[in-house]
Write an enzyme that holds these catalytic residues in place. Structure first.
Site, PDB file in Angstrom:
ATOM      1  N   LYS A  21       3.056 -10.286  -7.819  1.00  0.00           N
ATOM      2  CA  LYS A  21       2.463  -8.994  -7.451  1.00  0.00           C
ATOM      3  C   LYS A  21       1.939  -8.277  -8.687  1.00  0.00           C
ATOM      4  O   LYS A  21       0.828  -7.760  -8.713  1.00  0.00           O
ATOM      5  CB  LYS A  21       3.532  -8.148  -6.753  1.00  0.00           C
ATOM      6  CG  LYS A  21       3.145  -7.430  -5.541  1.00  0.00           C
ATOM      7  CD  LYS A  21       3.064  -8.181  -4.246  1.00  0.00           C
ATOM      8  CE  LYS A  21       2.251  -9.429  -4.204  1.00  0.00           C
ATOM      9  NZ  LYS A  21       2.324 -10.151  -2.957  1.00  0.00           N
ATOM     10  N   GLU A  38      -1.083 -10.092 -10.133  1.00  0.00           N
ATOM     11  CA  GLU A  38      -2.214 -10.037  -9.197  1.00  0.00           C
ATOM     12  C   GLU A  38      -2.917  -8.679  -9.205  1.00  0.00           C
ATOM     13  O   GLU A  38      -4.141  -8.603  -9.291  1.00  0.00           O
ATOM     14  CB  GLU A  38      -1.649 -10.333  -7.804  1.00  0.00           C
ATOM     15  CG  GLU A  38      -2.642 -10.453  -6.695  1.00  0.00           C
ATOM     16  CD  GLU A  38      -1.957 -10.829  -5.372  1.00  0.00           C
ATOM     17  OE1 GLU A  38      -0.751 -10.541  -5.210  1.00  0.00           O
ATOM     18  OE2 GLU A  38      -2.632 -11.388  -4.503  1.00  0.00           O
ATOM     19  N   LYS A  72      -8.480 -12.202   0.131  1.00  0.00           N
ATOM     20  CA  LYS A  72      -7.274 -12.098   0.959  1.00  0.00           C
ATOM     21  C   LYS A  72      -6.915 -13.433   1.603  1.00  0.00           C
ATOM     22  O   LYS A  72      -5.753 -13.795   1.701  1.00  0.00           O
ATOM     23  CB  LYS A  72      -7.527 -11.034   2.041  1.00  0.00           C
ATOM     24  CG  LYS A  72      -6.372 -10.820   2.995  1.00  0.00           C
ATOM     25  CD  LYS A  72      -5.277 -10.016   2.343  1.00  0.00           C
ATOM     26  CE  LYS A  72      -4.080  -9.806   3.255  1.00  0.00           C
ATOM     27  NZ  LYS A  72      -2.848  -9.681   2.453  1.00  0.00           N
TER      28      LYS A  72
HETATM   29  O1  M6R Z   1      -2.672 -15.790   4.469  1.00  0.00           O
HETATM   30  P1  M6R Z   1      -1.614 -16.540   3.759  1.00  0.00           P
HETATM   31  O2  M6R Z   1      -0.257 -15.932   3.931  1.00  0.00           O
HETATM   32  O3  M6R Z   1      -1.585 -17.995   4.100  1.00  0.00           O
HETATM   33  O4  M6R Z   1      -1.971 -16.420   2.225  1.00  0.00           O
HETATM   34  C1  M6R Z   1      -1.258 -17.149   1.259  1.00  0.00           C
HETATM   35  C2  M6R Z   1      -1.573 -16.646  -0.134  1.00  0.00           C
HETATM   36  O5  M6R Z   1      -2.915 -16.838  -0.428  1.00  0.00           O
HETATM   37  C3  M6R Z   1      -1.233 -15.171  -0.311  1.00  0.00           C
HETATM   38  O6  M6R Z   1       0.090 -14.910  -0.001  1.00  0.00           O
HETATM   39  C4  M6R Z   1      -1.505 -14.722  -1.756  1.00  0.00           C
HETATM   40  O7  M6R Z   1      -0.628 -15.354  -2.630  1.00  0.00           O
HETATM   41  C5  M6R Z   1      -1.400 -13.193  -1.833  1.00  0.00           C
HETATM   42  N1  M6R Z   1      -2.605 -12.662  -2.384  1.00  0.00           N
HETATM   43  C6  M6R Z   1      -0.252 -12.731  -2.654  1.00  0.00           C
HETATM   44  O8  M6R Z   1      -0.156 -11.357  -2.680  1.00  0.00           O
END
Ligand code: M6R
Length: 602
Positions: free
Chosen positions: A481, A484, A597
């Protein structure tokens, strides 16, 4: 990644496409473009998000067109690399990656390429076939038969006005159907304002949309049957409602979101009722191994739950990254393995590819997903659990993480109940889960204190996040977090691993966030790590259910509820820390650089 939007019908297309792109901007926002077709073709493309488009340059009358919001894969974010690509007689938007685009270049006139994208090469190839077939559907179909990789595309041509062609392989394409009007999008949220009747294109299908109606073919031009479905209850994009960012809003939504995740599912007597998982008792009894697969935050949620599920169920639980499982041998016994796929969006390419690989290996598959009707939710064999946390808009995932852990804990409790396991443990789980929303509310009351900490530490660039047991995945999530959204360099380690290498990085500027549990033994071990860091001049911020250890520089104390949920309460504090450090550094909180996202490409 990327979002595509198309419209053909009786109304002016501009606003329909523009607002469809806005709804899908979470899929990518480094550049955008719209092309509209009436007597002539009008195109506007821009670097930046859809707000940077110059809509004045687009026809007000055109009743058909296509648009795109991009996350760059090939070629930097720029107006030239933005879609739609116009090559010869073809206009195209593309989500996905054409892996053999370099090979395909041999067949086209590369001197006419205006971008560095794989997508424009595909447009050029379709153009080539268009000149021989004089038919947009056939040209698109022939070019796609040559393409390797993934695509969700829409094409149109000024030479064949009145038709849009859409096709998919590995990237979602949903067609909204209404009287004399069709909408095409990557995501159903872009359709809900227009229609609730949809057709989900399957892989390697090509659709033609025109006044004559909707026709669907495979890549060999065999006619396919069309199933018009009712759009499942799809959440609308939310509004900021007074918050400064969606990240903050979604952190604050967690108590309500979790109440929704657990509503009607968890009872205080320890019983857990789940209607979604579709597993017969014999199938559950056969499970000797649970495999959890996800990416990023979803992976960390699975990792957290692993610790608790093993204790609840007494069977091994492994966690794999979506990007790894799909390509690795993995000695899983299909008859005794349940694979649970975790995803907020339900569209993450690596997670989906792993799901398809697990199905190929005949492993039982289940999903834990937020987005209703998403590809993952539709493709699993044994149902699953919807999170019901509402739309998550911020690229950095927060409420979905917490709810995913809760969903997995509920599933563990549900399975343990069915298999008649330790009832006391189940009652404790139910008690902890019931208290979680209010414990997170209490943690959010520490916001002011955490903001002050952020004001003191916001310019530190190197961070460690350290924890043991399920606090290690919390450390991983905290580090993700912070890096990011605040662009700080943050890494997580099991606290006991520090002395095996990473400790060499500790110096006066380095901050270590040390998560200390209630458990006496692990707490003491954590204190040793604290001493070791302090002995080397590092700064330590402790987060714990216990009072401030004397050597720690900064401390956040949260309430203790129990082993299943303490880590989630600490995690809420780490979310606030990342938020405030990002805010102090004036980052683009909801749309951090280089990210999207939903990661729908490999
Ligand atoms: O939509 P999803 O849960 O499959 O996404 C997975 C990851 O891309 C997502 O959790 C990413 O790591 C986030 N940006 C973290 O905050």
């Amino acid at each position: 990644m990327c979002g595509i939007m198309g419209y053909i019908g009786t109304r002016p297309a501009k606003q329909i496409i523009y607002s469809g792109l806005k709804q899908q901007e979470y899929r990518g926002y480094d550049s955008a473009g719209i092309a509209l077709l009436d007597q002539s073709l009008s195109i506007n493309k821009t670097k930046g998000d859809t707000a940077s488009l110059n809509l004045q340059k687009l026809s007000d009358e055109a009743t058909m067109g296509i648009g795109h919001t991009r996350w760059a894969t090939h070629g930097e974010p720029s107006a030239a690399n933005a879609h739609p690509h116009h090559f010869g007689d073809i206009v195209l938007v593309h989500n996905g990656i054409i892996e053999n685009f370099e090979d395909l270049k041999a067949e086209i006139d590369t001197t006419k390429l205006k971008s560095q994208t794989d997508s424009e090469v595909l447009a050029a190839l379709i153009n080539l076939y268009f000149h021989s077939t004089k038919d947009l559907l056939q040209a698109t179909q022939q070019a796609l038969s040559r393409a390797k990789g993934t695509f969700g595309i829409i094409t149109m041509s000024p030479k064949e006005p009145g038709a849009l062609i859409a096709a998919r392989r590995g990237s979602p394409v949903i067609i909204g159907v209404d009287d004399e009007q069709y909408y095409i999008a990557s995501d159903p949220t872009a359709l809900i304002d227009h229609t609730d009747r949809v057709v989900y294109l399957e892989d390697n299908q090509v659709a033609k949309l025109s006044k004559a109606g909707l026709e669907v073919y495979d890549l060999k031009m065999q006619v396919q049957s069309i199933a018009v479905e009712e759009l499942e209850e799809t959440e609308r994009a939310s509004k900021l409602e007074g918050f400064e960012s969606y990240l903050e809003k979604e952190i604050y939504e967690q108590p309500t979101a979790l109440t929704n995740t657990m509503r009607g599912r968890v009872s205080e007597d320890g019983s857990i009722v789940l209607g979604g998982p579709n597993l017969a008792l014999e199938e559950m009894q056969a499970i000797k191994h649970i495999l959890i697969i996800g990416c990023g935050t979803a992976y960390y949620a699975g990792f957290y739950a692993k610790y608790r599920l093993e204790e609840m169920l007494g069977i091994p639980v492994s966690v794999e990254h979506g990007s790894e499982f799909r390509y690795r041998y993995g000695a899983y016994d299909p008859e005794h393995t349940l694979a649970i796929f975790m995803s907020q969006s339900g569209e993450t390419a690596d997670t989906l590819a792993s799901l398809h690989e697990a199905k190929r290996r005949r492993i039982m598959t289940m999903g834990i997903v937020n987005a209703v009707g998403s590809s993952l939710a539709r493709d699993v064999d044994h149902g699953g659990i919807y999170l019901h946390v509402g739309v998550e808009t911020s690229v950095a995932s927060t409420k979905a993480f917490t709810a995913m852990v809760v969903a997995l804990l509920m599933f563990g409790g549900f399975m343990a109940n069915k298999l008649g396991q330790n009832q006391v443990l189940m009652r404790n789980l139910a008690r902890e889960l019931a208290m979680l929303p209010s414990e997170i509310t209490s943690a959010l009351e520490l916001h002011k204190q955490i903001k002050k900490l952020a004001e003191e530490l916001y310019d530190r660039h190197d961070w460690f996040f350290l924890g043991r047991g399920e606090l290690y995945p919390v450390a991983l999530e905290g580090a993700l977090k912070l890096s990011e959204v605040a662009y700080a360099h943050a890494q997580a380690f099991p606290a006991g691993e520090m002395k095996h290498g990473p400790i060499s990085l500790i110096d006066a500027k380095h901050v270590s966030v040390l998560l200390l549990p209630e458990d006496e033994l692990l707490y003491e071990k954590g204190l040793s790590a604290l001493q070791e860091i302090k002995a080397r001049g590092g700064t330590v911020l402790t987060v714990s259910t216990r009072p401030k250890p004397s050597q720690s520089d900064y401390h956040v104390e949260v309430a203790h509820t129990g082993p299943h949920t303490d880590g989630l309460v600490m995690n809420a504090c780490l979310q606030l820390l990342a938020l405030e450090i990002a805010a102090k550094n004036k980052r683009n909180i909801d749309k951090p650089r280089n990210l999207a996202k939903s990661v729908t490409v490999e």
